[in-house]
Design a protein around this motif. Structure first.
Motif, mmCIF file in Angstrom:
data_model
loop_
_atom_site.group_PDB
_atom_site.id
_atom_site.type_symbol
_atom_site.label_atom_id
_atom_site.label_comp_id
_atom_site.label_asym_id
_atom_site.label_seq_id
_atom_site.Cartn_x
_atom_site.Cartn_y
_atom_site.Cartn_z
ATOM 1 N N ASN A 185 0.890 -0.902 0.212
ATOM 2 C CA ASN A 185 0.036 -0.022 -0.100
ATOM 3 C C ASN A 185 0.963 1.239 0.030
ATOM 4 O O ASN A 185 0.372 2.696 -0.685
ATOM 5 N N ARG A 186 1.991 1.220 0.943
ATOM 6 C CA ARG A 186 3.148 2.642 0.807
ATOM 7 C C ARG A 186 3.589 2.735 -0.753
ATOM 8 O O ARG A 186 3.683 3.796 -1.072
ATOM 9 N N GLN A 187 3.946 1.714 -1.171
ATOM 10 C CA GLN A 187 4.349 1.653 -2.490
ATOM 11 C C GLN A 187 3.230 2.357 -3.880
ATOM 12 O O GLN A 187 3.181 2.943 -4.251
ATOM 13 N N MET A 188 2.027 1.434 -2.961
ATOM 14 C CA MET A 188 1.090 2.052 -4.268
ATOM 15 C C MET A 188 0.807 3.812 -4.233
ATOM 16 O O MET A 188 0.294 4.810 -4.995
ATOM 17 N N HIS A 189 0.851 4.167 -3.245
ATOM 18 C CA HIS A 189 0.455 5.919 -2.009
ATOM 19 C C HIS A 189 1.917 6.514 -2.865
ATOM 20 O O HIS A 189 1.694 7.381 -3.334
ATOM 21 N N ALA A 190 2.931 5.869 -2.974
ATOM 22 C CA ALA A 190 4.283 7.003 -3.375
ATOM 23 C C ALA A 190 4.207 6.781 -4.611
ATOM 24 O O ALA A 190 4.866 8.111 -4.619
ATOM 25 N N GLY A 191 3.195 5.787 -5.549
ATOM 26 C CA GLY A 191 3.275 6.556 -6.453
ATOM 27 C C GLY A 191 1.937 6.877 -7.727
ATOM 28 O O GLY A 191 1.309 7.081 -8.344
ATOM 29 N N ALA A 192 1.487 7.135 -6.658
ATOM 30 C CA ALA A 192 -0.148 7.773 -6.804
ATOM 31 C C ALA A 192 0.037 9.024 -8.081
ATOM 32 O O ALA A 192 -0.961 9.421 -8.587
ATOM 33 N N TRP A 193 0.551 9.489 -7.106
ATOM 34 C CA TRP A 193 1.137 11.281 -8.486
ATOM 35 C C TRP A 193 1.390 10.491 -9.971
ATOM 36 O O TRP A 193 1.109 11.520 -10.615
ATOM 37 N N TYR A 194 2.234 9.116 -10.278
ATOM 38 C CA TYR A 194 2.011 9.255 -11.858
ATOM 39 C C TYR A 194 1.182 8.507 -12.089
ATOM 40 O O TYR A 194 0.357 8.969 -13.097
ATOM 41 N N THR A 195 0.699 7.676 -11.397
ATOM 42 C CA THR A 195 -1.266 6.776 -11.476
ATOM 43 C C THR A 195 -2.299 7.301 -11.533
ATOM 44 O O THR A 195 -2.553 7.882 -13.074
ATOM 45 N N SER A 196 -2.189 8.204 -11.088
ATOM 46 C CA SER A 196 -3.186 9.702 -11.502
ATOM 47 C C SER A 196 -2.644 10.617 -12.055
ATOM 48 O O SER A 196 -3.769 10.837 -13.368
ATOM 49 N N GLY A 197 -1.937 10.924 -12.833
ATOM 50 C CA GLY A 197 -0.966 12.315 -13.449
ATOM 51 C C GLY A 197 -1.359 11.480 -15.043
ATOM 52 O O GLY A 197 -1.536 11.464 -16.308
ATOM 53 N N LEU A 198 -1.143 9.925 -14.979
ATOM 54 C CA LEU A 198 -1.447 9.258 -16.396
ATOM 55 C C LEU A 198 -2.998 9.265 -16.642
ATOM 56 O O LEU A 198 -3.213 9.215 -17.907
ATOM 57 N N LEU A 199 -3.986 8.849 -15.472
ATOM 58 C CA LEU A 199 -4.973 8.615 -16.070
ATOM 59 C C LEU A 199 -5.999 9.880 -16.334
ATOM 60 O O LEU A 199 -6.679 9.772 -17.221
ATOM 61 N N ARG A 200 -4.850 10.947 -15.916
ATOM 62 C CA ARG A 200 -5.705 12.410 -16.725
ATOM 63 C C ARG A 200 -5.081 12.399 -17.822
ATOM 64 O O ARG A 200 -5.531 13.463 -18.393
ATOM 65 N N ARG A 201 -4.449 11.866 -18.300
ATOM 66 C CA ARG A 201 -3.515 11.749 -19.921
ATOM 67 C C ARG A 201 -4.458 10.767 -20.348
ATOM 68 O O ARG A 201 -2.692 10.767 -21.608
ATOM 69 N N ILE A 202 -4.836 10.113 -19.960
ATOM 70 C CA ILE A 202 -5.038 8.693 -20.194
ATOM 71 C C ILE A 202 -5.816 8.643 -22.450
ATOM 72 O O ILE A 202 -5.452 7.796 -23.376
ATOM 73 N N PRO A 203 -6.158 9.707 -22.854
ATOM 74 C CA PRO A 203 -6.848 9.951 -23.902
ATOM 75 C C PRO A 203 -5.496 10.030 -25.112
ATOM 76 O O PRO A 203 -5.402 9.924 -26.479
ATOM 77 N N LEU A 204 -4.113 10.060 -25.026
ATOM 78 C CA LEU A 204 -2.951 10.377 -25.161
ATOM 79 C C LEU A 204 -3.287 9.551 -26.208
ATOM 80 O O LEU A 204 -2.284 9.320 -27.531
#
Length: 341
Positions: A185-204
């Motif tokens: 869970n700590r690893q998931m949260h540490a990289g949340a900035w990235y997965t959130s950012g990727l979701l915000r750009r997924i139509p790319l």
């Protein structure tokens, strides 16, 4: 200045697939052209949505993971869904339920339906300042999809948890304490900035890439990091011919203004003593909290796509349009480090 803002809005559309008017109206002088989630809670929420979105992607979709476009705001994210079938897939995976014994909980813990409007359906995590809008379908369709998930959940002998008050159930609290407090869970949260950012750009992946199909999953850890390292998110991208057209996708994904702070993870090849195959690309960040692996292929899904002629036709039209834009817009560039003012 007006011309510069228009160029920024056009560039943003490549990542979000919004209309130009909506992208232009969303630009603010005090935030990035594609704003990140403002709070830790919102980032973690979107990262969890991203994870579940990949897990429930089992059907052929015209757009990446069945999302036509996104609309990112600092405190909320809108995902426009392409079909009712995809909406039901997503809600089936997102909405929490527990078995008769109350020991197993599926879905996103604490997730609740906030409201139905003409815009769509809003979801959030109880007790947190979070917001996710699912749009693109009529309100009656979202209500029908949610009822379908409720009926199938109850038919399986499970209890829907998303219809209770805006507090977590005892089953969700117990499941959270048992399973979601460790290193993973700590690893998931540490990289949340990235997965959130990727979701915000997924139509790319479908706006600038002529991909026939994109699938994704969490991969096993790789050598080259201390401990388990960051979560490895794997994207399999299938193109229709021998030209992968990956360069433009990579350039935009790592763009200093519109993309994410990722770079080729060359240190992984050094630690493993051999280069990766040319069809596998890996990227991570300087703090080693994110790891993206792209696996490029040609024609992998061709036979499957041919079995769905209606969807195949729409996909071919999209790919043809993207290739045409590549030919006519190769001169299109936006200066680095620009921001609205």
């Amino acid at each position: 200045m007006r011309n510069l803002l228009s160029r920024i809005a056009e560039r943003r559309c490549c990542y979000t697939n919004e209309s130009f008017e909506k992208a232009r109206a969303s630009l603010r002088s005090d935030q990035a052209p594609i704003p990140p989630a403002r709070s830790r809670e919102q980032r973690n929420f979107e990262a969890a949505i991203f994870d579940e979105l990949l897990k429930c992607h089992h059907r052929l979709t015209e757009y990446t993971f069945g999302l036509r476009r996104v609309h990112p705001l600092p405190d909320s994210l809108e995902l426009e869904v392409e079909s009712e079938e995809r909406a039901q897939d997503m809600l089936s995976r997102f909405l929490p339920a527990c078995d008769e014994a109350g020991e197993e909980v599926s879905g996103l813990l604490g997730l609740r339906v906030t409201k139905y409007t003409t815009r769509g359906i809003e979801l959030h995590v109880a007790g947190q300042q979070t917001s996710l809008w699912l749009t693109g379908l009529p309100p009656a369709t979202w209500q029908r999809a949610e009822r379908g998930v409720r009926d199938s959940t109850q038919a399986a002998g499970w209890q829907p948890l998303w219809r209770r008050t805006y507090t977590w159930s005892r089953q969700e609290l117990a499941f959270e304490a048992r399973w979601n407090t460790g290193e993973w869970n700590r690893q998931m949260h540490a990289g949340a900035w990235y997965t959130s950012g990727l979701l915000r750009r997924i139509p790319l992946f479908h706006r600038v890439s002529p991909a026939q199909a994109v699938t994704g999953y969490k991969g096993l850890p790789v050598l080259g990091y201390d401990g388990f390292g960051p979560v490895r998110w794997v994207f399999e991208i299938d193109f229709s011919d021998t030209r992968h057209h990956a360069d433009r996708l990579v350039d935009m994904l790592t763009d200093r203004t519109f993309g994410l702070p990722l770079a080729p993870a060359l240190h992984l090849e050094e630690s493993q003593g051999s280069p990766l195959p040319p069809n596998i690309l890996r990227f991570d960040d300087a703090e080693r909290t994110a790891l993206l692996e792209m696996r490029l292929s040609t024609g992998m899904y061709r036979s499957y796509i041919d079995q769905h002629p209606e969807a195949a036709g729409r996909i071919r039209d999209r790919v043809t349009a993207v290739l045409a834009k590549h030919e006519t817009n190769s001169r299109y560039r936006v200066p680095d480090r620009i921001a609205p003012s």
